[in-house]
Design a protein around this motif. Sequence first.
Motif, PDB file in Angstrom:
ATOM      1  N   ALA A   1       0.931  -1.298   0.451  1.00 50.78           N
ATOM      2  CA  ALA A   1      -0.438  -0.146   0.222  1.00 50.78           C
ATOM      3  C   ALA A   1       0.562   1.084   0.030  1.00 50.78           C
ATOM      4  O   ALA A   1       0.612   2.159  -0.656  1.00 50.78           O
ATOM      5  CB  ALA A   1      -1.025  -0.040   1.201  1.00 50.78           C
ATOM      6  N   HIS A   2       2.127   1.029   0.801  1.00 47.58           N
ATOM      7  CA  HIS A   2       2.712   2.833   0.808  1.00 47.58           C
ATOM      8  C   HIS A   2       4.255   2.584   1.006  1.00 47.58           C
ATOM      9  O   HIS A   2       4.700   1.237   0.667  1.00 47.58           O
ATOM     10  CB  HIS A   2       2.430   2.492   2.689  1.00 47.58           C
TER      11      HIS A   2
ATOM     12  N   ASP B   1       6.645  -0.031   2.961  1.00 47.16           N
ATOM     13  CA  ASP B   1       5.240  -1.293   3.549  1.00 47.16           C
ATOM     14  C   ASP B   1       6.686  -2.795   3.133  1.00 47.16           C
ATOM     15  O   ASP B   1       6.205  -3.350   3.797  1.00 47.16           O
ATOM     16  CB  ASP B   1       4.497  -1.727   2.619  1.00 47.16           C
TER      17      ASP B   1
ATOM     18  N   HIS C   1      -4.059  -2.024   3.771  1.00 51.95           N
ATOM     19  CA  HIS C   1      -3.774  -2.552   3.029  1.00 51.95           C
ATOM     20  C   HIS C   1      -4.336  -3.845   2.362  1.00 51.95           C
ATOM     21  O   HIS C   1      -4.245  -3.932   2.022  1.00 51.95           O
ATOM     22  CB  HIS C   1      -2.301  -2.901   4.506  1.00 51.95           C
TER      23      HIS C   1
END
Length: 284
Positions: free
Chosen positions: A32-33, A36, A148
Amino acid sequence: MNFSRTDADIFTPDDSLPAAALARVTHLCVAAHQDDIEIMAHAGLCDCLDEPARRAFGGVVVTDGAGAPRSGPYASHTDDQMRAVRREEQRRAATLGGYAIQIQLAHPSADVKAPGHAGVRTDLEQIFSGCSPEVVYLHNPADKHPTHVAVLLRCLAALRALPPERRPRRVLGCEVWRDLDWLPDDAKVALDSGRRPELAAALLRVFDSQLAGGKRYDLATLGRRAANATFHTAHATDKLAGITWAMDLTPLIADPARDVAEFTMGQLDRLRAEVAGQINGIIE
Ligand SMILES: [Zn+2]
């Protein structure tokens, strides 16, 4: 490669052509980010660094990272400035970790969470059909962070849309927010993340914009890996210096009709049975 967002970022640290770099990828992490990937898939990138002639690591970050809390030197950054800082941090991690390619799709979190968002779907389909990875590292369905879980569900949908012979052989859901120590032992996959400890620390420290506010994701991630390795078994000495736990999600790809929530509840039911069985066994 042409993604739906004009601000999507494609980076190949060795300057190779993106399509060729993606095609080489054997170990792919879609997260997601920014940061991560480095928390989830350290074992995968180590596997690739160990055998550079045969393996290549690819990273995909789906969101733009705009919603992150900010403090310290970043306190007065606008959303645009934060996006730029985080994009650059992710590129630095890709260089440091020797990734073949780093793609940042730059979708707002809300778009990823919107069911059936066309841009998110076509971007992910383009990525999964542009490579033939042996292993795909994703978020796990019991993660606590809604973005997520949304990214995981979009990835599963895109993988399920591939012809059966094009689907990856192994798909793993890794721990980030909420660990996976609770999974029954025979249901969890131990990813050996105790290798290359200096690189692991350096990769996690790249994300200064996330650490500066006092959230020490770097220390927490390394500590969790060490704790997982030690608390895994009571009666054996530690075989690995660090473990990242993963849930084997391959059955959800092998059978595209299988319900994700039911599959996950099945694991929780097994935990309940295991805890109850142990208590009852000792009482009697
Ligand atoms: Zn995240």
